[in-house]
Design a protein around this motif. Structure first.
Motif, PDB file in Angstrom:
ATOM      1  N   MET A  16     -38.571  -8.570   9.610  1.00 30.89           N
ATOM      2  CA  MET A  16     -37.397  -9.404   9.401  1.00 30.89           C
ATOM      3  C   MET A  16     -37.681 -10.851   9.799  1.00 30.89           C
ATOM      4  SD  MET A  16     -33.523  -8.984  10.822  1.00 30.89           S
ATOM      5  CE  MET A  16     -33.944  -9.457  12.482  1.00 30.89           C
ATOM      6  N   ILE A  17     -38.349 -11.041  10.926  1.00 32.69           N
ATOM      7  CA  ILE A  17     -38.693 -12.395  11.358  1.00 32.69           C
ATOM      8  C   ILE A  17     -39.657 -13.047  10.371  1.00 32.69           C
ATOM      9  CG2 ILE A  17     -39.913 -13.698  13.156  1.00 32.69           C
ATOM     10  CD1 ILE A  17     -38.663 -11.688  15.163  1.00 32.69           C
ATOM     11  N   LEU A  18     -40.639 -12.284   9.907  1.00 28.71           N
ATOM     12  CA  LEU A  18     -41.586 -12.810   8.918  1.00 28.71           C
ATOM     13  C   LEU A  18     -40.872 -13.245   7.641  1.00 28.71           C
ATOM     14  CD1 LEU A  18     -44.590 -13.188   7.946  1.00 28.71           C
ATOM     15  CD2 LEU A  18     -44.360 -10.891   6.999  1.00 28.71           C
ATOM     16  N   PHE A  19     -39.984 -12.396   7.130  1.00 26.89           N
ATOM     17  CA  PHE A  19     -39.257 -12.745   5.908  1.00 26.89           C
ATOM     18  C   PHE A  19     -38.343 -13.947   6.118  1.00 26.89           C
ATOM     19  CE2 PHE A  19     -39.749  -8.038   4.791  1.00 26.89           C
ATOM     20  CZ  PHE A  19     -40.885  -8.286   4.033  1.00 26.89           C
ATOM     21  N   LEU A  20     -37.751 -14.073   7.301  1.00 21.87           N
ATOM     22  CA  LEU A  20     -36.907 -15.238   7.582  1.00 21.87           C
ATOM     23  C   LEU A  20     -37.730 -16.519   7.663  1.00 21.87           C
ATOM     24  CD1 LEU A  20     -34.344 -13.806  10.137  1.00 21.87           C
ATOM     25  CD2 LEU A  20     -33.915 -14.509   7.784  1.00 21.87           C
ATOM     26  N   VAL A  21     -38.923 -16.434   8.246  1.00 21.94           N
ATOM     27  CA  VAL A  21     -39.802 -17.606   8.307  1.00 21.94           C
ATOM     28  C   VAL A  21     -40.237 -18.013   6.900  1.00 21.94           C
ATOM     29  CG1 VAL A  21     -42.090 -18.397   9.065  1.00 21.94           C
ATOM     30  CG2 VAL A  21     -40.573 -17.214  10.663  1.00 21.94           C
ATOM     31  N   VAL A  22     -40.578 -17.040   6.074  1.00 25.36           N
ATOM     32  CA  VAL A  22     -40.946 -17.337   4.681  1.00 25.36           C
ATOM     33  C   VAL A  22     -39.763 -17.970   3.957  1.00 25.36           C
ATOM     34  CG1 VAL A  22     -41.564 -16.295   2.466  1.00 25.36           C
ATOM     35  CG2 VAL A  22     -42.761 -15.605   4.539  1.00 25.36           C
ATOM     36  N   GLU A  23     -38.566 -17.490   4.216  1.00 27.54           N
ATOM     37  CA  GLU A  23     -37.372 -18.051   3.582  1.00 27.54           C
ATOM     38  C   GLU A  23     -37.142 -19.488   4.022  1.00 27.54           C
ATOM     39  OE1 GLU A  23     -34.467 -18.717   1.193  1.00 27.54           O
ATOM     40  OE2 GLU A  23     -35.546 -16.814   1.154  1.00 27.54           O
ATOM     41  N   ILE A  24     -37.347 -19.756   5.287  1.00 27.97           N
ATOM     42  CA  ILE A  24     -37.181 -21.125   5.787  1.00 27.97           C
ATOM     43  C   ILE A  24     -38.198 -22.062   5.142  1.00 27.97           C
ATOM     44  CG2 ILE A  24     -37.456 -22.572   7.841  1.00 27.97           C
ATOM     45  CD1 ILE A  24     -36.207 -20.218   9.427  1.00 27.97           C
ATOM     46  N   ILE A  25     -39.409 -21.576   4.943  1.00 28.60           N
ATOM     47  CA  ILE A  25     -40.459 -22.402   4.341  1.00 28.60           C
ATOM     48  C   ILE A  25     -40.195 -22.635   2.858  1.00 28.60           C
ATOM     49  CG2 ILE A  25     -42.913 -22.444   3.733  1.00 28.60           C
ATOM     50  CD1 ILE A  25     -43.434 -20.993   6.395  1.00 28.60           C
ATOM     51  N   THR A  26     -39.778 -21.602   2.130  1.00 30.14           N
ATOM     52  CA  THR A  26     -39.631 -21.729   0.682  1.00 30.14           C
ATOM     53  C   THR A  26     -38.265 -22.245   0.255  1.00 30.14           C
ATOM     54  OG1 THR A  26     -38.921 -19.440   0.459  1.00 30.14           O
ATOM     55  CG2 THR A  26     -41.281 -19.891   0.228  1.00 30.14           C
ATOM     56  N   VAL A  27     -37.228 -21.979   0.974  1.00 28.81           N
ATOM     57  CA  VAL A  27     -35.854 -22.400   0.721  1.00 28.81           C
ATOM     58  C   VAL A  27     -35.408 -22.054  -0.705  1.00 28.81           C
ATOM     59  CG1 VAL A  27     -34.195 -24.267   1.084  1.00 28.81           C
ATOM     60  CG2 VAL A  27     -36.396 -24.366   2.211  1.00 28.81           C
ATOM     61  N   GLY A  28     -35.847 -20.929  -1.222  1.00 26.74           N
ATOM     62  CA  GLY A  28     -35.457 -20.539  -2.567  1.00 26.74           C
ATOM     63  C   GLY A  28     -34.561 -19.321  -2.620  1.00 26.74           C
ATOM     64  N   LEU A  29     -34.152 -18.815  -1.469  1.00 16.19           N
ATOM     65  CA  LEU A  29     -33.326 -17.609  -1.369  1.00 16.19           C
ATOM     66  C   LEU A  29     -33.947 -16.414  -2.083  1.00 16.19           C
ATOM     67  CD1 LEU A  29     -29.657 -18.876  -1.660  1.00 16.19           C
ATOM     68  CD2 LEU A  29     -30.880 -18.133   0.373  1.00 16.19           C
ATOM     69  N   SER A  31     -36.708 -14.556  -0.472  1.00 17.62           N
ATOM     70  CA  SER A  31     -37.105 -13.572   0.531  1.00 17.62           C
ATOM     71  C   SER A  31     -35.970 -13.212   1.480  1.00 17.62           C
ATOM     72  CB  SER A  31     -38.314 -14.078   1.326  1.00 17.62           C
ATOM     73  OG  SER A  31     -37.980 -15.251   2.020  1.00 17.62           O
ATOM     74  N   ILE A  32     -34.796 -13.790   1.296  1.00 19.22           N
ATOM     75  CA  ILE A  32     -33.664 -13.447   2.151  1.00 19.22           C
ATOM     76  C   ILE A  32     -33.251 -11.997   1.939  1.00 19.22           C
ATOM     77  CG2 ILE A  32     -31.802 -14.167   0.601  1.00 19.22           C
ATOM     78  CD1 ILE A  32     -31.948 -14.909   4.344  1.00 19.22           C
ATOM     79  N   TRP A  33     -33.470 -11.478   0.725  1.00 16.15           N
ATOM     80  CA  TRP A  33     -33.122 -10.081   0.435  1.00 16.15           C
ATOM     81  C   TRP A  33     -34.042  -9.132   1.195  1.00 16.15           C
ATOM     82  CZ3 TRP A  33     -28.716 -11.101  -1.229  1.00 16.15           C
ATOM     83  CH2 TRP A  33     -28.486 -12.123  -2.126  1.00 16.15           C
ATOM     84  N   PHE A  34     -35.293  -9.524   1.360  1.00 15.78           N
ATOM     85  CA  PHE A  34     -36.218  -8.715   2.153  1.00 15.78           C
ATOM     86  C   PHE A  34     -35.787  -8.710   3.624  1.00 15.78           C
ATOM     87  CE2 PHE A  34     -38.828  -9.883  -1.489  1.00 15.78           C
ATOM     88  CZ  PHE A  34     -39.397  -8.677  -1.808  1.00 15.78           C
ATOM     89  N   ALA A  35     -35.345  -9.860   4.117  1.00 11.91           N
ATOM     90  CA  ALA A  35     -34.883  -9.932   5.505  1.00 11.91           C
ATOM     91  C   ALA A  35     -33.637  -9.081   5.694  1.00 11.91           C
ATOM     92  CB  ALA A  35     -34.604 -11.385   5.891  1.00 11.91           C
ATOM     93  N   GLY A  36     -32.730  -9.095   4.725  1.00 10.83           N
ATOM     94  CA  GLY A  36     -31.537  -8.257   4.805  1.00 10.83           C
ATOM     95  C   GLY A  36     -31.873  -6.777   4.783  1.00 10.83           C
ATOM     96  N   GLY A  37     -32.821  -6.402   3.951  1.00 14.88           N
ATOM     97  CA  GLY A  37     -33.258  -5.006   3.898  1.00 14.88           C
ATOM     98  C   GLY A  37     -33.929  -4.583   5.196  1.00 14.88           C
ATOM     99  N   ALA A  38     -34.708  -5.491   5.775  1.00 17.87           N
ATOM    100  CA  ALA A  38     -35.352  -5.190   7.049  1.00 17.87           C
ATOM    101  C   ALA A  38     -34.316  -5.054   8.161  1.00 17.87           C
ATOM    102  CB  ALA A  38     -36.376  -6.271   7.396  1.00 17.87           C
TER     103      ALA A  38
END
Length: 73
Positions: A16-29, A31-38
């Motif tokens: 979840m932390i990894l997916f949130l960091v990727v989301e912060i870097i890409t800002v394309g919404l 990987s947020i679904w991966f973080a929610g699933g995690a």
């Protein structure tokens, strides 16, 4: 000490932390679904669900979000 790093709770939290960091870097919404699933799988892990159930919850959450957003149509 090793069992802490291999416990499902730690693995889902790390993902979840990894997916949130990727989301912060890409800002394309994307990987947020991966973080929610995690997060959903992490909660299932807290209540004692088996690893298969956790993975199914992760995939269900991920796919339901993608289908409702029209990405996989």
């Amino acid at each position: 000490m090793r069992e802490i790093f291999t416990s499902p709770v730690f693995i889902w939290l790390a993902l979840m932390i990894l997916f949130l960091v990727v989301e912060i870097i890409t800002v394309g919404l994307t990987s947020i679904w991966f973080a929610g699933g995690a997060l959903a799988a992490l909660l299932a892990s807290f209540i004692g669900a088996g690893i298969v159930i956790q993975i199914l919850i992760f995939l269900r959450d991920l796919l339901s979000c993608c289908f409702t957003q029209g990405r996989l149509r």
